[in-house]
Scaffold this motif. Structure first.
Motif, PDB file in Angstrom:
ATOM      1  N   VAL A 152       0.849  -1.187   0.000  1.00  0.00           N
ATOM      2  CA  VAL A 152       0.000   0.000   0.000  1.00  0.00           C
ATOM      3  C   VAL A 152       0.885   1.237   0.000  1.00  0.00           C
ATOM      4  CG1 VAL A 152      -1.825   1.241   1.225  1.00  0.00           C
ATOM      5  CG2 VAL A 152      -1.715  -1.242   1.369  1.00  0.00           C
ATOM      6  N   PRO A 153       1.082   1.846  -1.175  1.00  0.00           N
ATOM      7  CA  PRO A 153       1.848   3.097  -1.191  1.00  0.00           C
ATOM      8  C   PRO A 153       1.088   4.160  -0.390  1.00  0.00           C
ATOM      9  CG  PRO A 153       1.527   2.231  -3.415  1.00  0.00           C
ATOM     10  CD  PRO A 153       0.649   1.441  -2.497  1.00  0.00           C
ATOM     11  N   THR A 154       1.771   4.804   0.525  1.00  0.00           N
ATOM     12  CA  THR A 154       1.132   5.801   1.379  1.00  0.00           C
ATOM     13  C   THR A 154       1.931   7.088   1.370  1.00  0.00           C
ATOM     14  OG1 THR A 154       2.358   5.128   3.345  1.00  0.00           O
ATOM     15  CG2 THR A 154       0.224   4.041   2.964  1.00  0.00           C
ATOM     16  N   SER A 155       1.304   8.155   1.837  1.00  0.00           N
ATOM     17  CA  SER A 155       2.040   9.387   2.096  1.00  0.00           C
ATOM     18  C   SER A 155       2.389   9.381   3.581  1.00  0.00           C
ATOM     19  CB  SER A 155       1.196  10.607   1.742  1.00  0.00           C
ATOM     20  OG  SER A 155       0.311  10.931   2.789  1.00  0.00           O
ATOM     21  N   ARG A 156       3.270  10.256   3.967  1.00  0.00           N
ATOM     22  CA  ARG A 156       3.627  10.344   5.392  1.00  0.00           C
ATOM     23  C   ARG A 156       2.502  10.956   6.222  1.00  0.00           C
ATOM     24  NH1 ARG A 156       8.776   8.705   6.559  1.00  0.00           N
ATOM     25  NH2 ARG A 156      10.184   8.647   4.798  1.00  0.00           N
ATOM     26  N   LEU A 157       1.516  11.541   5.560  1.00  0.00           N
ATOM     27  CA  LEU A 157       0.360  12.097   6.265  1.00  0.00           C
ATOM     28  C   LEU A 157      -0.711  11.054   6.523  1.00  0.00           C
ATOM     29  CD1 LEU A 157      -0.026  15.500   4.378  1.00  0.00           C
ATOM     30  CD2 LEU A 157       0.998  15.088   6.629  1.00  0.00           C
ATOM     31  N   GLU A 158      -0.484   9.843   6.046  1.00  0.00           N
ATOM     32  CA  GLU A 158      -1.435   8.756   6.244  1.00  0.00           C
ATOM     33  C   GLU A 158      -0.906   7.794   7.296  1.00  0.00           C
ATOM     34  OE1 GLU A 158      -3.405   8.257   1.870  1.00  0.00           O
ATOM     35  OE2 GLU A 158      -1.341   7.592   2.113  1.00  0.00           O
ATOM     36  N   SER A 159      -1.825   7.119   7.941  1.00  0.00           N
ATOM     37  CA  SER A 159      -1.441   6.058   8.879  1.00  0.00           C
ATOM     38  C   SER A 159      -2.207   4.799   8.513  1.00  0.00           C
ATOM     39  CB  SER A 159      -1.710   6.465  10.328  1.00  0.00           C
ATOM     40  OG  SER A 159      -3.091   6.648  10.542  1.00  0.00           O
ATOM     41  N   VAL A 160      -1.593   3.674   8.786  1.00  0.00           N
ATOM     42  CA  VAL A 160      -2.217   2.383   8.528  1.00  0.00           C
ATOM     43  C   VAL A 160      -2.414   1.697   9.875  1.00  0.00           C
ATOM     44  CG1 VAL A 160      -1.926   0.118   7.456  1.00  0.00           C
ATOM     45  CG2 VAL A 160      -1.165   2.178   6.239  1.00  0.00           C
ATOM     46  N   GLU A 161      -3.647   1.311  10.146  1.00  0.00           N
ATOM     47  CA  GLU A 161      -3.969   0.659  11.410  1.00  0.00           C
ATOM     48  C   GLU A 161      -4.517  -0.730  11.139  1.00  0.00           C
ATOM     49  OE1 GLU A 161      -7.134   1.006  15.101  1.00  0.00           O
ATOM     50  OE2 GLU A 161      -6.901   2.720  13.759  1.00  0.00           O
ATOM     51  N   VAL A 162      -3.855  -1.731  11.726  1.00  0.00           N
ATOM     52  CA  VAL A 162      -4.326  -3.109  11.628  1.00  0.00           C
ATOM     53  C   VAL A 162      -5.113  -3.423  12.888  1.00  0.00           C
ATOM     54  CG1 VAL A 162      -3.625  -5.532  11.531  1.00  0.00           C
ATOM     55  CG2 VAL A 162      -2.395  -3.827  10.163  1.00  0.00           C
ATOM     56  N   GLN A 163      -6.310  -3.927  12.703  1.00  0.00           N
ATOM     57  CA  GLN A 163      -7.136  -4.357  13.824  1.00  0.00           C
ATOM     58  C   GLN A 163      -7.335  -5.864  13.689  1.00  0.00           C
ATOM     59  OE1 GLN A 163     -10.703  -2.011  13.425  1.00  0.00           O
ATOM     60  NE2 GLN A 163      -9.733  -0.168  14.236  1.00  0.00           N
ATOM     61  N   LEU A 164      -7.048  -6.570  14.767  1.00  0.00           N
ATOM     62  CA  LEU A 164      -7.209  -8.027  14.775  1.00  0.00           C
ATOM     63  C   LEU A 164      -8.190  -8.425  15.874  1.00  0.00           C
ATOM     64  CD1 LEU A 164      -3.508  -9.164  14.236  1.00  0.00           C
ATOM     65  CD2 LEU A 164      -5.329  -9.004  12.537  1.00  0.00           C
ATOM     66  N   ALA A 165      -8.973  -9.438  15.581  1.00  0.00           N
ATOM     67  CA  ALA A 165     -10.036  -9.871  16.494  1.00  0.00           C
ATOM     68  C   ALA A 165      -9.506 -10.179  17.895  1.00  0.00           C
ATOM     69  CB  ALA A 165     -10.751 -11.094  15.922  1.00  0.00           C
ATOM     70  N   GLU A 166      -8.314 -10.741  17.995  1.00  0.00           N
ATOM     71  CA  GLU A 166      -7.764 -11.123  19.302  1.00  0.00           C
ATOM     72  C   GLU A 166      -7.577  -9.923  20.228  1.00  0.00           C
ATOM     73  OE1 GLU A 166      -6.022 -14.081  16.263  1.00  0.00           O
ATOM     74  OE2 GLU A 166      -6.545 -11.961  16.318  1.00  0.00           O
ATOM     75  N   ILE A 167      -7.378  -8.743  19.662  1.00  0.00           N
ATOM     76  CA  ILE A 167      -7.129  -7.538  20.461  1.00  0.00           C
ATOM     77  C   ILE A 167      -8.272  -6.539  20.320  1.00  0.00           C
ATOM     78  CG2 ILE A 167      -5.592  -5.543  20.770  1.00  0.00           C
ATOM     79  CD1 ILE A 167      -3.387  -7.269  19.504  1.00  0.00           C
ATOM     80  N   ASP A 168      -8.698  -6.329  19.065  1.00  0.00           N
ATOM     81  CA  ASP A 168      -9.622  -5.249  18.737  1.00  0.00           C
ATOM     82  C   ASP A 168     -11.069  -5.691  18.532  1.00  0.00           C
ATOM     83  OD1 ASP A 168      -7.378  -3.295  18.461  1.00  0.00           O
ATOM     84  OD2 ASP A 168      -6.843  -4.633  16.815  1.00  0.00           O
ATOM     85  N   GLY A 169     -11.315  -6.998  18.549  1.00  0.00           N
ATOM     86  CA  GLY A 169     -12.665  -7.492  18.390  1.00  0.00           C
ATOM     87  C   GLY A 169     -13.114  -7.662  16.946  1.00  0.00           C
ATOM     88  N   LYS A 170     -12.299  -7.232  15.979  1.00  0.00           N
ATOM     89  CA  LYS A 170     -12.627  -7.411  14.563  1.00  0.00           C
ATOM     90  C   LYS A 170     -11.348  -7.379  13.748  1.00  0.00           C
ATOM     91  CE  LYS A 170     -13.697  -2.520  14.008  1.00  0.00           C
ATOM     92  NZ  LYS A 170     -14.710  -1.544  13.652  1.00  0.00           N
ATOM     93  N   ASP A 171     -11.441  -7.952  12.544  1.00  0.00           N
ATOM     94  CA  ASP A 171     -10.312  -7.983  11.622  1.00  0.00           C
ATOM     95  C   ASP A 171     -10.529  -6.974  10.508  1.00  0.00           C
ATOM     96  OD1 ASP A 171      -9.106 -10.041  12.982  1.00  0.00           O
ATOM     97  OD2 ASP A 171      -9.643 -11.597  11.561  1.00  0.00           O
ATOM     98  N   GLN A 172      -9.630  -5.997  10.418  1.00  0.00           N
ATOM     99  CA  GLN A 172      -9.626  -5.077   9.290  1.00  0.00           C
ATOM    100  C   GLN A 172      -8.353  -4.249   9.308  1.00  0.00           C
ATOM    101  OE1 GLN A 172     -13.034  -2.485   9.441  1.00  0.00           O
ATOM    102  NE2 GLN A 172     -12.329  -1.361  11.223  1.00  0.00           N
TER     103      GLN A 172
END
Length: 181
Positions: A152-172
């Protein structure tokens, strides 16, 4: 005023497919998992490693060892005294093993470098490979993943957040863009 716009990059199904593809690629590149071990970087990399291990077990019918490493005390952008390496691997030694280091997002490469330093203080593996769910670019160190779920090419003004069911309750996986209003 600063506002954030969110966009879902990967949903639960896309994450499952990406991790299954990574499992297949690991098996193919290493001709199985003999003398191999998955090491998750705390925190979300641990759950990735466990999920990949489950996929490998389903595909090959053989278990692969899973360990975890906390690289926070090895970070060069966090100034603290270096604590002893913290690695947990269910009493499995990394000495002479093929390690597949797992993390959720690869950005500057500093977390991966710190994790490799921590691992090297625990033993001398035969080799270290890198598996990441998302590679967002902007490397500051010469580190490249062997296995990637999504580039995923990103700019430095963007952030990528991984959410996993084991911690966050959902996968995305979400990309957030900061915008001026």
């Amino acid at each position: 005023m600063l506002m954030q716009e969110e966009h879902v990059l990967l949903d639960e199904t896309a994450i499952r497919r990406a991790l299954t593809r990574i499992a297949h690629e690991i098996l193919e590149r290493n001709r199985g998992v003999d003398n191999s071990m998955l090491i998750g970087i705390r925190t979300r990399g641990i759950y990735m490693a466990r999920r990949i291990a489950e996929r490998i077990q389903e595909i090959e019918g053989v278990p692969i060892g899973v360990g975890e490493v906390d690289a926070s005390s090895y970070r060069d952008d966090i100034r603290r005294g270096v604590a002893p390496p913290r690695m947990q691997a269910d009493n499995l030694s990394i000495e002479g093993k093929k390690l597949i280091l797992c993390d959720d997002v690869l950005y500057t490469g500093r977390t991966v470098r710190a994790a490799m330093d921590a691992l090297m203080d625990c033993g001398r593996p035969e080799m270290i490979q890198l598996a990441v769910l998302v590679d967002r670019g902007h490397r500051e160190l010469p580190i490249r993943p062997d296995y990637v779920g999504k580039n995923v090419p990103t700019s430095r003004l963007e952030s990528v957040e991984v959410q996993l069911a084991e911690i966050d309750g959902k996968d995305q996986v979400i990309i957030q863009r900061r915008q001026q209003s």
